[in-house]
Motif scaffolding. Structure first.
Motif, PDB file in Angstrom:
ATOM      1  N   GLY A  55      -1.377 -17.414  -5.466  1.00  0.00           N
ATOM      2  CA  GLY A  55      -1.944 -16.091  -6.130  1.00  0.00           C
ATOM      3  C   GLY A  55      -1.454 -14.983  -5.578  1.00  0.00           C
ATOM      4  N   GLU A  56      -1.392 -14.867  -4.129  1.00  0.00           N
ATOM      5  CA  GLU A  56      -0.635 -13.542  -3.646  1.00  0.00           C
ATOM      6  C   GLU A  56       0.907 -13.501  -4.136  1.00  0.00           C
ATOM      7  OE1 GLU A  56      -1.057 -13.779   0.667  1.00  0.00           O
ATOM      8  OE2 GLU A  56      -3.327 -14.122   0.379  1.00  0.00           O
ATOM      9  N   ARG A  57       1.634 -14.731  -4.044  1.00  0.00           N
ATOM     10  CA  ARG A  57       3.014 -14.523  -4.545  1.00  0.00           C
ATOM     11  C   ARG A  57       3.004 -13.873  -5.873  1.00  0.00           C
ATOM     12  NH1 ARG A  57       7.100 -17.681  -2.171  1.00  0.00           N
ATOM     13  NH2 ARG A  57       8.580 -16.329  -3.261  1.00  0.00           N
ATOM     14  N   LEU A  58       2.280 -14.714  -6.765  1.00  0.00           N
ATOM     15  CA  LEU A  58       2.292 -14.257  -8.218  1.00  0.00           C
ATOM     16  C   LEU A  58       1.674 -13.108  -8.701  1.00  0.00           C
ATOM     17  CD1 LEU A  58       2.505 -18.049  -9.462  1.00  0.00           C
ATOM     18  CD2 LEU A  58       4.475 -16.573  -9.057  1.00  0.00           C
ATOM     19  N   TYR A  59       0.846 -12.487  -7.701  1.00  0.00           N
ATOM     20  CA  TYR A  59      -0.016 -11.244  -8.268  1.00  0.00           C
ATOM     21  C   TYR A  59      -1.155 -12.195  -9.418  1.00  0.00           C
ATOM     22  CZ  TYR A  59       3.523  -8.426  -6.108  1.00  0.00           C
ATOM     23  OH  TYR A  59       4.303  -7.849  -5.265  1.00  0.00           O
ATOM     24  N   LEU A  60      -1.393 -13.178  -8.976  1.00  0.00           N
ATOM     25  CA  LEU A  60      -2.731 -13.600  -9.931  1.00  0.00           C
ATOM     26  C   LEU A  60      -3.738 -14.000  -9.217  1.00  0.00           C
ATOM     27  CD1 LEU A  60      -0.455 -16.031 -11.904  1.00  0.00           C
ATOM     28  CD2 LEU A  60      -1.375 -13.918 -12.787  1.00  0.00           C
ATOM     29  N   ASN A 131      11.517  -4.437  -7.346  1.00  0.00           N
ATOM     30  CA  ASN A 131      10.800  -4.882  -6.221  1.00  0.00           C
ATOM     31  C   ASN A 131      10.462  -3.584  -5.114  1.00  0.00           C
ATOM     32  OD1 ASN A 131      10.831  -7.469  -6.795  1.00  0.00           O
ATOM     33  ND2 ASN A 131      13.075  -7.751  -5.881  1.00  0.00           N
ATOM     34  N   LYS A 132      11.205  -2.599  -5.487  1.00  0.00           N
ATOM     35  CA  LYS A 132      11.015  -1.267  -4.684  1.00  0.00           C
ATOM     36  C   LYS A 132       9.477  -0.820  -5.061  1.00  0.00           C
ATOM     37  CE  LYS A 132      12.933   3.258  -3.383  1.00  0.00           C
ATOM     38  NZ  LYS A 132      13.937   4.027  -3.587  1.00  0.00           N
ATOM     39  N   ILE A 133       9.250  -0.849  -6.343  1.00  0.00           N
ATOM     40  CA  ILE A 133       8.127  -0.281  -6.660  1.00  0.00           C
ATOM     41  C   ILE A 133       6.918  -1.147  -6.589  1.00  0.00           C
ATOM     42  CG2 ILE A 133       6.689   0.151  -8.850  1.00  0.00           C
ATOM     43  CD1 ILE A 133       9.361   1.101 -10.442  1.00  0.00           C
ATOM     44  N   LEU A 134       7.180  -2.694  -6.757  1.00  0.00           N
ATOM     45  CA  LEU A 134       6.132  -3.620  -6.169  1.00  0.00           C
ATOM     46  C   LEU A 134       5.764  -3.638  -4.732  1.00  0.00           C
ATOM     47  CD1 LEU A 134       7.373  -6.704  -8.177  1.00  0.00           C
ATOM     48  CD2 LEU A 134       5.242  -5.454  -8.533  1.00  0.00           C
ATOM     49  N   ASP A 135       6.887  -3.220  -3.820  1.00  0.00           N
ATOM     50  CA  ASP A 135       6.439  -3.209  -2.413  1.00  0.00           C
ATOM     51  C   ASP A 135       6.100  -1.858  -1.959  1.00  0.00           C
ATOM     52  OD1 ASP A 135       8.063  -5.381  -1.933  1.00  0.00           O
ATOM     53  OD2 ASP A 135       9.994  -4.645  -1.197  1.00  0.00           O
ATOM     54  N   LEU A 136       6.201  -0.678  -2.827  1.00  0.00           N
ATOM     55  CA  LEU A 136       5.184   0.316  -2.702  1.00  0.00           C
ATOM     56  C   LEU A 136       3.955   0.203  -2.828  1.00  0.00           C
ATOM     57  CD1 LEU A 136       7.968   3.160  -3.649  1.00  0.00           C
ATOM     58  CD2 LEU A 136       7.137   2.527  -1.172  1.00  0.00           C
ATOM     59  N   THR A 137       3.679  -0.440  -4.011  1.00  0.00           N
ATOM     60  CA  THR A 137       2.301  -0.667  -4.544  1.00  0.00           C
ATOM     61  C   THR A 137       1.530  -1.607  -3.572  1.00  0.00           C
ATOM     62  OG1 THR A 137       2.978  -2.493  -6.144  1.00  0.00           O
ATOM     63  CG2 THR A 137       2.755  -0.318  -6.995  1.00  0.00           C
ATOM     64  N   LYS A 138       2.289  -2.616  -3.149  1.00  0.00           N
ATOM     65  CA  LYS A 138       1.469  -3.596  -1.871  1.00  0.00           C
ATOM     66  C   LYS A 138       0.792  -2.876  -0.808  1.00  0.00           C
ATOM     67  CE  LYS A 138       4.230  -7.710  -2.635  1.00  0.00           C
ATOM     68  NZ  LYS A 138       5.395  -8.678  -1.925  1.00  0.00           N
ATOM     69  N   ASN A 139       1.575  -1.917  -0.413  1.00  0.00           N
ATOM     70  CA  ASN A 139       1.500  -1.071   0.868  1.00  0.00           C
ATOM     71  C   ASN A 139       0.241  -0.160   0.320  1.00  0.00           C
ATOM     72  OD1 ASN A 139       3.438  -2.353   2.276  1.00  0.00           O
ATOM     73  ND2 ASN A 139       5.016  -0.967   1.984  1.00  0.00           N
ATOM     74  N   LEU A 140      -0.028   0.228  -0.793  1.00  0.00           N
ATOM     75  CA  LEU A 140      -0.974   1.008  -1.040  1.00  0.00           C
ATOM     76  C   LEU A 140      -2.522   0.453  -1.007  1.00  0.00           C
ATOM     77  CD1 LEU A 140       0.716   3.190  -4.057  1.00  0.00           C
ATOM     78  CD2 LEU A 140       0.229   3.914  -1.643  1.00  0.00           C
ATOM     79  N   LYS A 141      -2.735  -0.884  -1.174  1.00  0.00           N
ATOM     80  CA  LYS A 141      -3.788  -1.371  -1.039  1.00  0.00           C
ATOM     81  C   LYS A 141      -4.537  -1.430   0.138  1.00  0.00           C
ATOM     82  CE  LYS A 141      -2.781  -4.676  -4.830  1.00  0.00           C
ATOM     83  NZ  LYS A 141      -2.664  -5.867  -5.598  1.00  0.00           N
TER      84      LYS A 141
END
Length: 141
Positions: A55-60, A131-141
């Motif tokens: 779930g974490e890897r797939l954002y599900l 991937n850059k955008i996804l990494d940034l959004t992960k860090n915002l959580k």
């Protein structure tokens, strides 16, 4: 003025739908869906994952992932077992049939790329930006 054509989120949404449409006929040959393909990619790489890790890897979330895993299990491609260390954890691993599907699935990326009118370099740049955008959004959580 706000307009649909100027919205990055709409472009990403529309691109996602187009990518899924291009993958569909390729994955139909393997009798799997795009989300199932993603689960299998992870398992071909790592052999075993918990439902939570997938779930974490797939954002599900598990509510989306669990029915998909049940369908993969019904197809005989994966097996779900309780962890011996912690019975609350469900571990997902490949069956013999799931492992055998890896070889024909190796052609999927090439078939997908051939369906696009884009250079491999442009695709790599897009992948990097996403991937850059996804990494940034992960860090915002």
């Amino acid at each position: 003025m706000v307009c649909l054509d100027k919205q990055v989120c709409f472009s990403v949404y529309a691109l996602s739908r187009q990518i899924n449409q291009r993958y569909r006929p390729i994955l139909d040959e393997l009798d799997i869906t795009y989300p199932q393909y993603l689960v299998l990619l992870i398992l071909w790489e790592h052999q075993k994952h918990s439902v939570n890790q997938l779930g974490e890897r797939l954002y599900l979330d598990s509510g989306t992932l669990t029915p998909m895993l049940k369908r993969l299990e019904q197809k005989g491609l994966i097996k779900r077992t309780r962890s011996t260390a912690d019975e609350r954890v469900v571990e997902i691993s490949l069956t013999k049939e799931g492992k055998q599907l890896r070889e024909p699935a190796c052609a999927v990326p090439q078939k997908f790329l051939a369906s696009l009118n884009i250079s491999p370099e442009e695709l790599v740049q897009l992948h990097h930006t996403i991937n850059k955008i996804l990494d940034l959004t992960k860090n915002l959580k």
